[in-house]
Scaffold this motif. Structure first.
Motif, PDB file in Angstrom:
ATOM      1  N   TYR A 299      -5.134   3.059 -22.102  1.00  0.00           N
ATOM      2  CA  TYR A 299      -3.857   3.617 -22.547  1.00  0.00           C
ATOM      3  C   TYR A 299      -3.586   4.961 -21.867  1.00  0.00           C
ATOM      4  O   TYR A 299      -2.462   5.230 -21.413  1.00  0.00           O
ATOM      5  CB  TYR A 299      -3.869   3.782 -24.063  1.00  0.00           C
ATOM      6  CG  TYR A 299      -2.573   4.307 -24.644  1.00  0.00           C
ATOM      7  CD1 TYR A 299      -1.511   3.450 -24.904  1.00  0.00           C
ATOM      8  CD2 TYR A 299      -2.420   5.660 -24.923  1.00  0.00           C
ATOM      9  CE1 TYR A 299      -0.323   3.926 -25.431  1.00  0.00           C
ATOM     10  CE2 TYR A 299      -1.237   6.155 -25.445  1.00  0.00           C
ATOM     11  CZ  TYR A 299      -0.187   5.287 -25.704  1.00  0.00           C
ATOM     12  OH  TYR A 299       0.992   5.765 -26.212  1.00  0.00           O
ATOM     13  N   ILE A 300      -4.608   5.792 -21.789  1.00  0.00           N
ATOM     14  CA  ILE A 300      -4.459   7.091 -21.120  1.00  0.00           C
ATOM     15  C   ILE A 300      -4.099   6.879 -19.652  1.00  0.00           C
ATOM     16  O   ILE A 300      -3.208   7.545 -19.108  1.00  0.00           O
ATOM     17  CB  ILE A 300      -5.754   7.914 -21.245  1.00  0.00           C
ATOM     18  CG1 ILE A 300      -5.952   8.356 -22.701  1.00  0.00           C
ATOM     19  CG2 ILE A 300      -5.731   9.133 -20.314  1.00  0.00           C
ATOM     20  CD1 ILE A 300      -7.308   8.967 -22.988  1.00  0.00           C
ATOM     21  N   ARG A 301      -4.785   5.941 -18.988  1.00  0.00           N
ATOM     22  CA  ARG A 301      -4.541   5.679 -17.581  1.00  0.00           C
ATOM     23  C   ARG A 301      -3.080   5.282 -17.336  1.00  0.00           C
ATOM     24  O   ARG A 301      -2.484   5.643 -16.323  1.00  0.00           O
ATOM     25  CB  ARG A 301      -5.472   4.568 -17.102  1.00  0.00           C
ATOM     26  CG  ARG A 301      -5.557   4.410 -15.593  1.00  0.00           C
ATOM     27  CD  ARG A 301      -6.456   3.238 -15.254  1.00  0.00           C
ATOM     28  NE  ARG A 301      -7.760   3.383 -15.860  1.00  0.00           N
ATOM     29  CZ  ARG A 301      -8.755   4.102 -15.353  1.00  0.00           C
ATOM     30  NH1 ARG A 301      -8.568   4.746 -14.232  1.00  0.00           N
ATOM     31  NH2 ARG A 301      -9.924   4.182 -15.960  1.00  0.00           N
ATOM     32  N   GLU A 302      -2.487   4.542 -18.277  1.00  0.00           N
ATOM     33  CA  GLU A 302      -1.127   4.051 -18.094  1.00  0.00           C
ATOM     34  C   GLU A 302      -0.064   5.047 -18.548  1.00  0.00           C
ATOM     35  O   GLU A 302       1.099   4.936 -18.146  1.00  0.00           O
ATOM     36  CB  GLU A 302      -0.945   2.736 -18.855  1.00  0.00           C
ATOM     37  CG  GLU A 302      -1.760   1.594 -18.263  1.00  0.00           C
ATOM     38  CD  GLU A 302      -1.506   0.267 -18.977  1.00  0.00           C
ATOM     39  OE1 GLU A 302      -0.752   0.272 -19.971  1.00  0.00           O
ATOM     40  OE2 GLU A 302      -2.062  -0.753 -18.533  1.00  0.00           O
ATOM     41  N   SER A 309      -0.207  12.605 -26.156  1.00  0.00           N
ATOM     42  CA  SER A 309      -1.030  13.468 -27.002  1.00  0.00           C
ATOM     43  C   SER A 309      -2.219  12.666 -27.516  1.00  0.00           C
ATOM     44  O   SER A 309      -2.249  11.435 -27.438  1.00  0.00           O
ATOM     45  CB  SER A 309      -0.212  13.990 -28.195  1.00  0.00           C
ATOM     46  OG  SER A 309       0.125  12.911 -29.060  1.00  0.00           O
ATOM     47  N   VAL A 310      -3.192  13.375 -28.061  1.00  0.00           N
ATOM     48  CA  VAL A 310      -4.350  12.723 -28.661  1.00  0.00           C
ATOM     49  C   VAL A 310      -3.906  11.829 -29.812  1.00  0.00           C
ATOM     50  O   VAL A 310      -4.437  10.730 -30.013  1.00  0.00           O
ATOM     51  CB  VAL A 310      -5.369  13.766 -29.148  1.00  0.00           C
ATOM     52  CG1 VAL A 310      -6.524  13.082 -29.865  1.00  0.00           C
ATOM     53  CG2 VAL A 310      -5.888  14.588 -27.979  1.00  0.00           C
ATOM     54  N   LYS A 325     -11.859  11.102 -31.619  1.00  0.00           N
ATOM     55  CA  LYS A 325     -12.386  12.274 -30.919  1.00  0.00           C
ATOM     56  C   LYS A 325     -13.912  12.220 -30.852  1.00  0.00           C
ATOM     57  O   LYS A 325     -14.517  12.457 -29.799  1.00  0.00           O
ATOM     58  CB  LYS A 325     -11.923  13.540 -31.637  1.00  0.00           C
ATOM     59  CG  LYS A 325     -12.377  14.826 -30.993  1.00  0.00           C
ATOM     60  CD  LYS A 325     -11.828  16.026 -31.769  1.00  0.00           C
ATOM     61  CE  LYS A 325     -12.326  17.332 -31.161  1.00  0.00           C
ATOM     62  NZ  LYS A 325     -11.805  18.504 -31.921  1.00  0.00           N
ATOM     63  N   ARG A 326     -14.549  11.876 -31.976  1.00  0.00           N
ATOM     64  CA  ARG A 326     -16.024  11.833 -32.026  1.00  0.00           C
ATOM     65  C   ARG A 326     -16.575  10.715 -31.145  1.00  0.00           C
ATOM     66  O   ARG A 326     -17.496  10.941 -30.353  1.00  0.00           O
ATOM     67  CB  ARG A 326     -16.462  11.643 -33.486  1.00  0.00           C
ATOM     68  CG  ARG A 326     -17.971  11.423 -33.658  1.00  0.00           C
ATOM     69  CD  ARG A 326     -18.332  11.327 -35.127  1.00  0.00           C
ATOM     70  NE  ARG A 326     -17.520  10.360 -35.843  1.00  0.00           N
ATOM     71  CZ  ARG A 326     -17.726   9.035 -35.800  1.00  0.00           C
ATOM     72  NH1 ARG A 326     -18.704   8.530 -35.071  1.00  0.00           N
ATOM     73  NH2 ARG A 326     -16.949   8.224 -36.504  1.00  0.00           N
ATOM     74  N   ARG A 327     -16.014   9.513 -31.267  1.00  0.00           N
ATOM     75  CA  ARG A 327     -16.539   8.384 -30.496  1.00  0.00           C
ATOM     76  C   ARG A 327     -16.256   8.539 -29.005  1.00  0.00           C
ATOM     77  O   ARG A 327     -17.067   8.150 -28.156  1.00  0.00           O
ATOM     78  CB  ARG A 327     -15.953   7.068 -31.024  1.00  0.00           C
ATOM     79  CG  ARG A 327     -16.600   6.643 -32.339  1.00  0.00           C
ATOM     80  CD  ARG A 327     -15.887   5.485 -32.998  1.00  0.00           C
ATOM     81  NE  ARG A 327     -15.777   4.289 -32.155  1.00  0.00           N
ATOM     82  CZ  ARG A 327     -15.152   3.190 -32.556  1.00  0.00           C
ATOM     83  NH1 ARG A 327     -14.596   3.128 -33.776  1.00  0.00           N
ATOM     84  NH2 ARG A 327     -15.081   2.137 -31.760  1.00  0.00           N
ATOM     85  N   PHE A 328     -15.122   9.109 -28.676  1.00  0.00           N
ATOM     86  CA  PHE A 328     -14.788   9.335 -27.272  1.00  0.00           C
ATOM     87  C   PHE A 328     -15.814  10.261 -26.626  1.00  0.00           C
ATOM     88  O   PHE A 328     -16.307  10.005 -25.521  1.00  0.00           O
ATOM     89  CB  PHE A 328     -13.387   9.943 -27.163  1.00  0.00           C
ATOM     90  CG  PHE A 328     -12.694   9.714 -25.852  1.00  0.00           C
ATOM     91  CD1 PHE A 328     -11.803   8.665 -25.695  1.00  0.00           C
ATOM     92  CD2 PHE A 328     -12.935  10.537 -24.762  1.00  0.00           C
ATOM     93  CE1 PHE A 328     -11.154   8.440 -24.488  1.00  0.00           C
ATOM     94  CE2 PHE A 328     -12.306  10.325 -23.552  1.00  0.00           C
ATOM     95  CZ  PHE A 328     -11.402   9.269 -23.410  1.00  0.00           C
ATOM     96  N   GLN A 329     -16.146  11.321 -27.338  1.00  0.00           N
ATOM     97  CA  GLN A 329     -17.128  12.285 -26.833  1.00  0.00           C
ATOM     98  C   GLN A 329     -18.508  11.638 -26.720  1.00  0.00           C
ATOM     99  O   GLN A 329     -19.240  11.868 -25.746  1.00  0.00           O
ATOM    100  CB  GLN A 329     -17.190  13.504 -27.758  1.00  0.00           C
ATOM    101  CG  GLN A 329     -18.129  14.607 -27.300  1.00  0.00           C
ATOM    102  CD  GLN A 329     -17.595  15.375 -26.103  1.00  0.00           C
ATOM    103  OE1 GLN A 329     -16.406  15.685 -26.050  1.00  0.00           O
ATOM    104  NE2 GLN A 329     -18.444  15.661 -25.136  1.00  0.00           N
ATOM    105  N   GLN A 330     -18.873  10.815 -27.690  1.00  0.00           N
ATOM    106  CA  GLN A 330     -20.188  10.159 -27.666  1.00  0.00           C
ATOM    107  C   GLN A 330     -20.315   9.187 -26.496  1.00  0.00           C
ATOM    108  O   GLN A 330     -21.336   9.141 -25.823  1.00  0.00           O
ATOM    109  CB  GLN A 330     -20.410   9.403 -28.986  1.00  0.00           C
ATOM    110  CG  GLN A 330     -20.688  10.290 -30.182  1.00  0.00           C
ATOM    111  CD  GLN A 330     -20.784   9.489 -31.475  1.00  0.00           C
ATOM    112  OE1 GLN A 330     -20.324   8.338 -31.555  1.00  0.00           O
ATOM    113  NE2 GLN A 330     -21.376  10.086 -32.508  1.00  0.00           N
ATOM    114  N   VAL A 331     -19.244   8.427 -26.234  1.00  0.00           N
ATOM    115  CA  VAL A 331     -19.308   7.388 -25.203  1.00  0.00           C
ATOM    116  C   VAL A 331     -19.161   7.970 -23.799  1.00  0.00           C
ATOM    117  O   VAL A 331     -19.893   7.580 -22.882  1.00  0.00           O
ATOM    118  CB  VAL A 331     -18.215   6.325 -25.447  1.00  0.00           C
ATOM    119  CG1 VAL A 331     -18.130   5.347 -24.274  1.00  0.00           C
ATOM    120  CG2 VAL A 331     -18.500   5.571 -26.736  1.00  0.00           C
ATOM    121  N   LEU A 332     -18.250   8.907 -23.601  1.00  0.00           N
ATOM    122  CA  LEU A 332     -17.927   9.378 -22.250  1.00  0.00           C
ATOM    123  C   LEU A 332     -18.389  10.796 -21.950  1.00  0.00           C
ATOM    124  O   LEU A 332     -18.281  11.248 -20.806  1.00  0.00           O
ATOM    125  CB  LEU A 332     -16.408   9.292 -22.028  1.00  0.00           C
ATOM    126  CG  LEU A 332     -15.805   7.880 -22.074  1.00  0.00           C
ATOM    127  CD1 LEU A 332     -14.301   7.936 -21.874  1.00  0.00           C
ATOM    128  CD2 LEU A 332     -16.438   6.995 -21.009  1.00  0.00           C
TER     129      LEU A 332
END
Length: 399
Positions: A299-302, A309-310, A325-332
């Motif tokens: 979604y961000i890429r497109e 926004s977040v 926010k938490r899972r995004f930081q954990q994965v990437l």
């Protein structure tokens, strides 16, 4: 006795026929390399008519009454090879698909091409791999075998699929499209796929859309030949191996020149070029096992080039702001804001190197809005100004 006029005694130009299609990027690159060599010699007259790849399965009619000194051709079948040999003049084959004809061959390094594609996908952390080839040509089989060998040596499994050909040209029916879609759906995800060429790569991307497989988050695709115009109309834009067909054209011309001077033909095919990968969006990804985060990245890429926004991203993937926010930081290991900036910077670098757009135009297209803001953000990220980056990195083909 008055001196002879040099103009009336200029050396006779050698007559060279080019039987190379111009409908494919690889053919156009060969012509570019050939032209580079010709600029170094002033005594060739070129006989050439633009053509499509399927028309190269037979010789053009004008060749029946042509009297020349040499030919460079993509020899697509044994019948064409026999007719060229019968003409009794030097011939160089720039395809190498028909073996044991006696015609010397100059071609791309298919083994190195496959290793470059496999290495590119391995570097992105994939653990599953596949190859989508074209039924028939030996170059496709070589690329498949070496791709499989490379990923197997790294401890992974490789799947494969062959697209059919009809009447000497690439063909894919609606039934075949559905079969390819089912194959894509059946593969483990995430997976990296090498396509035999850019045409096959586009078909794989289409099948991914049908199979609702996210590219590049679930399926990353890399083609071969880097036909830039074709790769850029793919959705998403197709990463591709630069096979260096331009070097094939150059060295084929050099070899033909030597043959016309009476020098012996090489007994083995000559392979040229050092393949590299032009990275576009179809492989610009980290492998992401978390499907929600993969969808957030897509979604961000497109949407990164507009207002985003977040909260927009969280709403799209149906997660709370804090959970995303938490899972995004954990994965990437980076924030959502960092990812938006990364996507914008990647697009900015692409436009700086591949187009002649003004900085103001680029700022508008990348969501940075103003040229001044683009300059500040770009220098903070890259350490140089956009203009300095463009001067050092712009493609030589940009007008």
């Amino acid at each position: 006795m008055p001196p002879k006029n040099p103009a009336t005694h200029a050396p006779e130009r050698r007559r060279i026929a080019l039987l190379i299609e111009s409908s494919l990027g690889s053919g156009r690159e060969m012509l570019r390399g050939f032209a580079e060599y010709v600029r170094q010699t002033s005594h060739w007259s070129i006989y050439y008519e633009p053509s499509h790849s399927h028309s190269q399965s037979v010789l053009p009619e004008w060749l029946d009454n042509w009297h020349g000194d040499g030919i460079i051709a993509r020899v697509r079948n044994r019948n064409v090879a026999k007719k060229l040999i019968k003409m009794g003049i030097p011939v160089v084959d720039v395809l190498g698909n028909v073996h044991d004809t006696g015609i010397p061959v100059v071609g791309v390094d298919n083994r190195a091409i496959a290793r470059a594609a496999a290495g590119h996908l391995l570097e992105h952390g994939f653990r599953a791999f596949a190859y989508c080839g074209v039924l028939g040509p030996s170059w496709s089989q070589t690329r498949r075998d070496v791709f499989k060998e490379t990923v197997t040596r790294s401890g992974y499994t490789s799947y494969h699929y062959l697209l059919p050909r009809l009447g000497g040209k690439a063909w894919i029916s609606e039934t075949e499209r559905e079969r390819l879609t089912q194959w894509i759906a059946s593969l483990p995800k995430p997976i990296g796929i090498m396509a035999a060429n850019d045409w096959a790569g586009q078909k794989v991307l289409e099948a991914c859309r049908r199979a609702v497989a996210m590219v590049p988050e679930e399926v990353a695709v890399v083609g071969v030949d880097n036909d830039a115009a074709f790769c850029e109309i793919c959705d998403p834009m197709l990463s591709s191996v630069v096979a260096r067909h331009d070097r094939v054209g150059f060295y084929a011309a050099e070899l033909l020149d030597q043959l016309m001077q009476g020098k012996p033909a090489p007994t083995e095919p000559l392979t040229v070029g050092q393949p590299s990968v032009v990275v576009r969006r179809s492989t610009d990804v980290q492998t992401i096992a978390d499907r929600d985060i993969a969808e957030a990245v897509r979604y961000i890429r497109e949407h990164a080039y507009g207002e985003i926004s977040v909260e927009d991203v969280a709403a799209h993937v149906a997660l709370s702001y804090s959970t995303l926010k938490r899972r995004f930081q954990q994965v990437l290991s980076r924030t959502i804001h960092d990812e938006i900036k990364r996507v914008r910077m990647a697009r900015t670098r692409e436009l700086l190197t591949e187009t002649s757009m003004t900085l103001a135009q680029i700022a508008q297209l990348t969501g940075l809005r103003h040229q001044e803001y683009l300059g500040v953000v770009f220098k903070a990220e890259m350490g140089v100004t956009p203009s300095q980056f463009r001067e050092e990195n712009q493609s030589p083909h940009v007008g």
